[in-house]
Design an enzyme around this catalytic site. Sequence first.
Site, PDB file in Angstrom:
ATOM      1  N   GLY A  41       6.577 -16.582  58.562  1.00  0.00           N
ATOM      2  CA  GLY A  41       5.504 -16.173  59.467  1.00  0.00           C
ATOM      3  C   GLY A  41       5.322 -14.667  59.388  1.00  0.00           C
ATOM      4  O   GLY A  41       4.912 -14.009  60.340  1.00  0.00           O
TER       5      GLY A  41
ATOM      6  N   GLY B 290       1.967 -12.498  60.273  1.00  0.00           N
ATOM      7  CA  GLY B 290       1.455 -12.442  61.642  1.00  0.00           C
ATOM      8  C   GLY B 290       1.829 -11.140  62.329  1.00  0.00           C
ATOM      9  O   GLY B 290       2.512 -10.287  61.756  1.00  0.00           O
ATOM     10  N   GLY B 291       1.387 -11.005  63.567  1.00  0.00           N
ATOM     11  CA  GLY B 291       1.641  -9.773  64.313  1.00  0.00           C
ATOM     12  C   GLY B 291       3.116  -9.518  64.537  1.00  0.00           C
ATOM     13  O   GLY B 291       3.606  -8.401  64.326  1.00  0.00           O
TER      14      GLY B 291
ATOM     15  N   ARG C 238       2.737 -21.039  77.376  1.00  0.00           N
ATOM     16  CA  ARG C 238       3.471 -21.292  76.140  1.00  0.00           C
ATOM     17  C   ARG C 238       3.444 -22.767  75.752  1.00  0.00           C
ATOM     18  O   ARG C 238       3.542 -23.106  74.583  1.00  0.00           O
ATOM     19  CB  ARG C 238       4.917 -20.790  76.269  1.00  0.00           C
TER      20      ARG C 238
ATOM     21  N   ILE D 253      11.665 -17.825  66.925  1.00  0.00           N
ATOM     22  CA  ILE D 253      10.826 -16.976  67.768  1.00  0.00           C
ATOM     23  C   ILE D 253       9.600 -17.759  68.242  1.00  0.00           C
ATOM     24  O   ILE D 253       9.053 -17.503  69.308  1.00  0.00           O
ATOM     25  CB  ILE D 253      10.362 -15.738  66.959  1.00  0.00           C
TER      26      ILE D 253
ATOM     27  N   ASN E 235       6.978 -19.896  69.852  1.00  0.00           N
ATOM     28  CA  ASN E 235       6.896 -20.527  71.174  1.00  0.00           C
ATOM     29  C   ASN E 235       6.264 -21.919  71.102  1.00  0.00           C
ATOM     30  O   ASN E 235       5.532 -22.204  70.166  1.00  0.00           O
ATOM     31  CB  ASN E 235       6.080 -19.628  72.116  1.00  0.00           C
TER      32      ASN E 235
ATOM     33  N   HIS F 286      13.121 -19.555  77.980  1.00  0.00           N
ATOM     34  CA  HIS F 286      12.250 -18.466  77.512  1.00  0.00           C
ATOM     35  C   HIS F 286      10.795 -18.706  77.903  1.00  0.00           C
ATOM     36  O   HIS F 286       9.890 -18.469  77.113  1.00  0.00           O
ATOM     37  CB  HIS F 286      12.399 -18.305  75.989  1.00  0.00           C
TER      38      HIS F 286
ATOM     39  N   MET G  54       8.001  -7.984  70.723  1.00  0.00           N
ATOM     40  CA  MET G  54       8.728  -9.157  70.207  1.00  0.00           C
ATOM     41  C   MET G  54       9.315  -8.857  68.837  1.00  0.00           C
ATOM     42  O   MET G  54      10.425  -9.302  68.519  1.00  0.00           O
ATOM     43  CB  MET G  54       7.794 -10.375  70.139  1.00  0.00           C
TER      44      MET G  54
END
EC number: 1.1.1.37
Length: 311
Positions: free
Chosen positions: A7, A10-11, A87, A117, A119, A177, A227
């Site tokens: 991933g 991604g951001g 989420r 990580i 969600n 979380h 994150m």
Amino acid sequence: MKVAVLGAAGGIGQALALLLKTQLPAGSHLSLYDIAPVTPGVAVDLSHIPTAVEIKGFAGEDPTPALVGADVVLISAGVARKPGMDRSDLFNINAGIVRNLIEKVAATCPTALVGIITNPVNTTVAIAAEVMKKAGVYDKNRLFGITTLDVIRSETFIAELKGLNVADVKVNVIGGHSGVTILPLLSQVEGATFTDEEVASLTTRIQNAGTEVVEAKAGGGSATLSMGQAACRFGLSLVRGLQGEANIVECAYVDGGSEHAEFFAQPVLLGKNGIEKVLPYGEVSAFEANARDSMLDTLKGDIKLGVDFVK
């Protein structure tokens, strides 16, 4: 030491990759994977940063080439929250993504330490565990839900409220979380005392901090940079443990034999086999005990959702 980020375009993934490129031990290998075709370019971009960390990027449907020989796998792939979503709205898309990636991890690097990580973490970690069980490679000491963002937010907000040096603030965050399952143990923070009102408002702020970012970004994303920092901190702790460094302790959402739920966030001692020891989270206040007990139905429901998804 080889760390794979799934991933990575991604951001969160790009922020995490940047931090790992600058902070992994010299001689490490960093492997970036994403379905997006830009991923090899992200690796080329990062490769110009002068650190002794080799980096390579992989794109396409199959993450296998990125996973070969990985010691640590950090998974941030999936869709991000938008305003109005919680989420659990992410579950429908992200559950399948995590299942597919973990199937490849199980086949390619089954002894890697895996940090999730993506969600909803309360559920995606349970999915990962079930997939690994099916593949016959599950080791509960090697699978982690990364809850470090709750910890760093707690450290930051406590330091701001009390005028403390944030480097001196240590706080355990237990449970899960998302929302009410996030429980910072404020009663244990050394060098600070809180009124009942402060405890209530600070706990709520920490639980809802993700929504604070989603709303502030006004549809432009969720918490990606903080994150990324949290995932880097946890990933580096995994690496340090693997290298034999002593006394590496982090909170994480794990299958740790908790009396409360099959998966529960609590402090763990990290080492060469992942979790060396699940640590007690200590004495809690009446407020915290009540919050812990009231969250359990929600947490167990989140876990069951993941188990049922795979079965």
